[in-house]
Design an enzyme around this catalytic site. Structure first.
Site, PDB file in Angstrom:
ATOM      1  N   LYS A  89       0.844  -1.203   0.000  1.00 12.88           N
ATOM      2  CA  LYS A  89       0.000   0.000   0.000  1.00 12.88           C
ATOM      3  C   LYS A  89       0.884   1.260   0.000  1.00 12.88           C
ATOM      4  O   LYS A  89       2.102   1.156   0.211  1.00 12.88           O
ATOM      5  CB  LYS A  89      -0.896  -0.026   1.239  1.00 12.88           C
ATOM      6  CG  LYS A  89      -0.117  -0.034   2.550  1.00 12.88           C
ATOM      7  CD  LYS A  89      -0.973  -0.464   3.719  1.00 12.88           C
ATOM      8  CE  LYS A  89      -0.179  -0.405   5.010  1.00 12.88           C
ATOM      9  NZ  LYS A  89      -0.842  -1.103   6.122  1.00 12.88           N
TER      10      LYS A  89
ATOM     11  N   TYR B 187      17.189  29.373   8.650  1.00 10.07           N
ATOM     12  CA  TYR B 187      16.001  30.054   9.157  1.00 10.07           C
ATOM     13  C   TYR B 187      16.006  30.061  10.679  1.00 10.07           C
ATOM     14  O   TYR B 187      16.257  29.053  11.330  1.00 10.07           O
ATOM     15  CB  TYR B 187      14.731  29.355   8.678  1.00 10.07           C
ATOM     16  CG  TYR B 187      14.469  29.560   7.206  1.00 10.07           C
ATOM     17  CD1 TYR B 187      14.233  30.840   6.698  1.00 10.07           C
ATOM     18  CD2 TYR B 187      14.453  28.474   6.344  1.00 10.07           C
ATOM     19  CE1 TYR B 187      13.980  31.027   5.345  1.00 10.07           C
ATOM     20  CE2 TYR B 187      14.197  28.648   4.992  1.00 10.07           C
ATOM     21  CZ  TYR B 187      13.960  29.927   4.495  1.00 10.07           C
ATOM     22  OH  TYR B 187      13.712  30.101   3.170  1.00 10.07           O
TER      23      TYR B 187
HETATM   24  C1  LIG Z   1      -0.071  -2.139   6.713  1.00 18.18           C
HETATM   25  C2  LIG Z   1      -0.658  -3.419   7.136  1.00 18.18           C
HETATM   26  C3  LIG Z   1       0.132  -4.570   7.272  1.00 18.18           C
HETATM   27  C4  LIG Z   1       1.650  -4.536   7.170  1.00 18.18           C
HETATM   28  O1  LIG Z   1       2.170  -4.022   8.370  1.00 18.18           O
HETATM   29  P1  LIG Z   1       3.749  -3.835   8.612  1.00 18.18           P
HETATM   30  O2  LIG Z   1       3.854  -3.357  10.003  1.00 18.18           O
HETATM   31  O3  LIG Z   1       4.220  -2.820   7.637  1.00 18.18           O
HETATM   32  O4  LIG Z   1       4.377  -5.168   8.382  1.00 18.18           O
HETATM   33  C5  LIG Z   1      -0.496  -5.766   7.537  1.00 18.18           C
HETATM   34  N1  LIG Z   1      -1.847  -5.825   7.681  1.00 18.18           N
HETATM   35  C6  LIG Z   1      -2.639  -4.747   7.599  1.00 18.18           C
HETATM   36  C7  LIG Z   1      -4.103  -4.875   7.789  1.00 18.18           C
HETATM   37  C8  LIG Z   1      -2.068  -3.505   7.338  1.00 18.18           C
HETATM   38  O5  LIG Z   1      -2.847  -2.417   7.266  1.00 18.18           O
END
Ligand SMILES: *Cc1c(COP(=O)(O)O)cnc(C)c1O
Length: 358
Positions: free
Chosen positions: A35, A255
């Site tokens: 994702k 800054y």
């Molecule tokens: C993002 C996500 C994962 C992966 O999690 P990590 O901590 O990056 O390994 C797994 N399951 C769900 C439902 C997620 O939203």
């Protein structure tokens, strides 16, 4: 023309990290989580390195459609499922697996009338209190779903751990137990573990695991780096020194003039800033690599630039390459210096940073 500021994405490192997942979960199938544009590494690049994974997962349907249109044919789950009739139709068209987490989604399936042969993941909220049905709602929802589905459609089960990165937190085992007790009487595959679960919780290694962060070579634990877990970093972030200044004692930098030279010194200007996704809150002292050696960031990070103290690098010259994180400088370490987590750093790389696949 080479870009001044760019990131390399090491696809072989992703394959290596996938092998680490298999090592920890030898009997599980692997749903790789890509994702948020593959955690900022580039959705399609990352997917290309994961053709051996058993399934891919994204958060939203548009990410899944992008993958299908690019020709990826693997099993593909959408962790937030569909939010409208149009999206539901896209799940059928593109053969996507939906995570069903709320009653409105069941309603959309019921309104569809014709029986669906989708594969669904029924999400149980075992204690995170984000997405999913409470165990007390499970039976009713399960039967409503069954009634919407063709006889060959499958319902799998999923839950998500809230505290798996803390090896001493008893909440994780409670979540696992509650989930297993809820779905046990039913056939259908189970999926519990994210990266932290895969490393730390044997009881969470069910039919499917769902690694995200570890695929990118990053540790889910505050006190360990990916390197210490035998992972390889996937993203290297590079820029260049574009100017060097001589400062007198008492002169302020950047800054707000928050940092003041306490002696005559050389200051390096590096062509990267928060406009590229480098964290503005990285504090003075955050390490940066120049010619393989650490030098400290000083003063405030600006949009296109940051400044470093070159006192330890008298030989550094304009156009020398600078590594912001990657090999030799863990992104986890930068995250601590910026008071955040590595997830936000890699996800936050902005589009103007050219990504080069290795
Ligand atoms: C993002 C996500 C994962 C992966 O999690 P990590 O901590 O990056 O390994 C797994 N399951 C769900 C439902 C997620 O939203």
């Amino acid at each position: 023309m080479n870009p001044v500021t760019y990131a390399t994405i090491d696809l072989l490192a992703i394959s290596h990290n996938l092998a680490v997942v298999r090592h920890y979960a030898p009997h599980a199938q692997i749903m790789t989580v890509i994702k948020a544009d593959g955690y900022g590494h580039g959705l399609l690049s990352v997917a290309k390195a994961l053709t051996k994974a058993d399934a891919l997962a994204v958060a939203r349907v548009d990410e899944a459609i992008r993958l299908r249109k690019a020709g990826f044919k693997q099993r593909l789950a959408v962790l937030e499922g569909f939010m409208s009739r149009e999206e539901l139709d896209a799940f059928v068209t593109y053969n996507l697996e939906a995570v069903i987490h709320c009653a409105e989604q069941v309603g959309l399936l019921e309104d569809k009338k014709d029986l669906c042969s989708l594969s669904l993941w029924l999400k149980i909220d075992s204690g995170m209190n984000r997405l999913g049905f409470k165990p007390t709602e499970f039976l009713t929802i399960y039967h409503r779903l069954k009634a919407c589905l063709a006889f060959d459609a499958i319902i799998h089960f999923m839950t998500h751990l809230a505290n798996a990165d803390d090896e001493n937190d008893p909440k994780t085992l409670e979540q696992i137990k509650l989930f297993k007790k809820t779905v046990n009487p039913f056939k259908g595959a189970c999926s519990i573990a994210n990266s932290a679960g895969i490393f730390s919780w044997k009881a969470a290694l069910s039919d499917w695991v769902r690694p995200g962060l570890m695929l990118y070579g990053i540790s889910p634990f505050e006190k360990k780096t990916g390197g210490q877990l035998a992972l390889k970093p996937v993203m290297n972030l590079y820029s260049q020194l574009i100017a060097i200044k001589e400062l007198q004692k008492g002169e302020a930098v950047g800054y707000g003039g928050t940092w003041v030279a306490d002696k005559t010194m050389r200051l390096g200007i590096v062509a990267i800033g928060y406009g590229d996704g480098y964290p503005r809150h990285a504090k003075t002292g955050t390490p940066v690599l120049i010619n393989g050696q650490r030098v400290p960031l000083v003063g405030r990070v600006s949009m296109d630039m940051l400044t470093v103290d070159l006192s330890l690098q008298p030989q550094a010259k304009v156009y020398d390459s600078v590594t912001l994180w990657g090999d030799g400088l863990a992104v986890e370490e930068i995250a601590i210096c910026a008071n955040t987590i590595a997830y936000t750093l890699v996800c936050g790389i902005t589009p103007r940073v050219i990504k080069i696949e290795l």
